[in-house]
Every structure is written in structure tokens, then in C-alpha cells.
Write a protein that holds these residues in place. Structure first.
Motif, mmCIF file in Angstrom:
data_model
loop_
_atom_site.group_PDB
_atom_site.id
_atom_site.type_symbol
_atom_site.label_atom_id
_atom_site.label_comp_id
_atom_site.label_asym_id
_atom_site.label_seq_id
_atom_site.Cartn_x
_atom_site.Cartn_y
_atom_site.Cartn_z
ATOM 1 N N TYR A 127 0.828 -1.204 0.000
ATOM 2 C CA TYR A 127 0.000 0.000 0.000
ATOM 3 C C TYR A 127 0.865 1.258 0.000
ATOM 4 O O TYR A 127 0.677 2.156 -0.804
ATOM 5 N N PHE A 152 -3.378 1.848 -4.007
ATOM 6 C CA PHE A 152 -4.662 2.218 -4.618
ATOM 7 C C PHE A 152 -4.442 3.024 -5.897
ATOM 8 O O PHE A 152 -5.121 2.815 -6.895
ATOM 9 N N GLU A 153 -3.502 3.953 -5.844
ATOM 10 C CA GLU A 153 -3.197 4.761 -7.032
ATOM 11 C C GLU A 153 -2.664 3.879 -8.157
ATOM 12 O O GLU A 153 -3.009 4.079 -9.327
ATOM 13 N N LYS A 186 -5.618 2.087 -9.676
ATOM 14 C CA LYS A 186 -6.401 3.004 -10.512
ATOM 15 C C LYS A 186 -5.712 3.272 -11.844
ATOM 16 O O LYS A 186 -6.367 3.400 -12.874
ATOM 17 N N ARG A 203 -10.779 1.511 7.958
ATOM 18 C CA ARG A 203 -12.149 1.347 7.448
ATOM 19 C C ARG A 203 -12.284 2.069 6.105
ATOM 20 O O ARG A 203 -12.908 1.564 5.172
ATOM 21 N N GLU A 204 -11.671 3.248 5.989
ATOM 22 C CA GLU A 204 -11.725 4.015 4.744
ATOM 23 C C GLU A 204 -11.069 3.249 3.599
ATOM 24 O O GLU A 204 -11.567 3.246 2.476
ATOM 25 N N MET A 205 -9.937 2.605 3.904
ATOM 26 C CA MET A 205 -9.266 1.803 2.870
ATOM 27 C C MET A 205 -10.171 0.656 2.420
ATOM 28 O O MET A 205 -10.298 0.393 1.230
ATOM 29 N N LEU A 259 -13.411 0.475 2.490
ATOM 30 C CA LEU A 259 -14.519 1.001 1.687
ATOM 31 C C LEU A 259 -14.051 1.416 0.296
ATOM 32 O O LEU A 259 -14.732 1.160 -0.695
ATOM 33 N N SER A 260 -12.890 2.036 0.213
ATOM 34 C CA SER A 260 -12.341 2.451 -1.081
ATOM 35 C C SER A 260 -11.969 1.261 -1.952
ATOM 36 O O SER A 260 -11.960 1.355 -3.171
ATOM 37 N N ALA A 261 -11.668 0.151 -1.322
ATOM 38 C CA ALA A 261 -11.252 -1.044 -2.052
ATOM 39 C C ALA A 261 -12.339 -1.537 -3.001
ATOM 40 O O ALA A 261 -12.045 -2.040 -4.082
ATOM 41 N N ASN A 317 -14.561 0.245 -4.738
ATOM 42 C CA ASN A 317 -14.539 1.050 -5.963
ATOM 43 C C ASN A 317 -13.301 0.788 -6.804
ATOM 44 O O ASN A 317 -13.346 0.863 -8.023
ATOM 45 N N ALA A 318 -12.195 0.496 -6.149
ATOM 46 C CA ALA A 318 -10.945 0.262 -6.869
ATOM 47 C C ALA A 318 -10.800 -1.189 -7.338
ATOM 48 O O ALA A 318 -9.796 -1.543 -7.933
#
Length: 110
Positions: A54, A62-63, A66, A86-88, A90-92, A94-95
Motif C-alpha cells: 500500500y 490504490f493509485e 487506478k 475502514r476508509e481503505m 470502503l475504497s477497495a 470502488n478500486a
């Protein structure tokens, strides 16, 4: 079948590669996220998974995902991280991150 390991720490890619090879897969290593796209171009159809750290200089996992998702969306992509928020998580979604692997990893996690 090949698995791409991306981490700026060579000890991590070496350990990850050793585990992957014990499981019967070939391992391709990248110490810089910029190396991943050329690896995918060269080995495309035989790559079954990308495992990326990461936290790397210049670009996080994540970048990296993307930047690859348009052309390589069918290649599963996992994140290796010492701390998943938790944010990671949740973002996972979409990614299109298929999994998080805790760092340090256990062979069974792979």
C-alpha cells in the motif's frame, strides 16, 4: 501462471516471491510501481494476480490499481499493508481490490 509482487522493500518482494514459488506459481517482482505496467504488457495473459504494497514512495497501492484498472481490470489486485483502515476497506470496493493481506504476511495468507 504468474503473480506480480510490488513493494519498494526488496526483503518483502523476496519473501513474497519465495512463498508464491512454493505454491507453484512464477513470481515477477517490481520495486517501483512504474515497473508494473511494462511487466503486464510483457506477460499479460499469464498474470493471474498483482500483490502490491500500500505505502510506497511516489504512488500508493490504490493509485497503482487506478492507473492499471482501465486496461487490466480482469487481473485481480490485492493490497499488502501493515494497517488497513475502514476508509481503505470502503475504497477497495470502488478500486476493485480483491483482498487485503496483512503485513507481515503469513504463507497461509497468500
Amino acid at each position: 501462471h504468474k503473480i506480480v509482487c510490488v513493494d519498494d522493500e526488496s526483503e518483502i518482494t523476496e519473501a513474497l516471491s519465495a512463498t508464491i514459488e512454493k505454491l507453484g506459481y512464477a513470481s515477477l517482482r517490481a520495486s517501483d510501481p512504474a515497473e508494473v505496467e511494462p511487466i503486464l504488457r510483457a506477460h499479460g495473459s499469464s498474470v493471474i494476480l498483482v500483490i502490491s504494497d500500500y505505502d510506497m514512495p511516489g504512488m500508493n497501492g490504490f493509485e497503482l490499481r487506478k492507473s492499471l484498472i482501465e486496461e487490466w481490470k480482469d487481473v485481480p489486485f490485492a493490497i499488502l499493508s501493515g494497517h488497513v483502515t475502514r476508509e481503505m476497506a470502503l475504497s477497495a470496493v470502488n478500486a476493485k481490490i480483491c483482498a487485503f493481506i496483512e503485513k507481515p504476511f503469513d504463507d497461509a495468507d497468500i
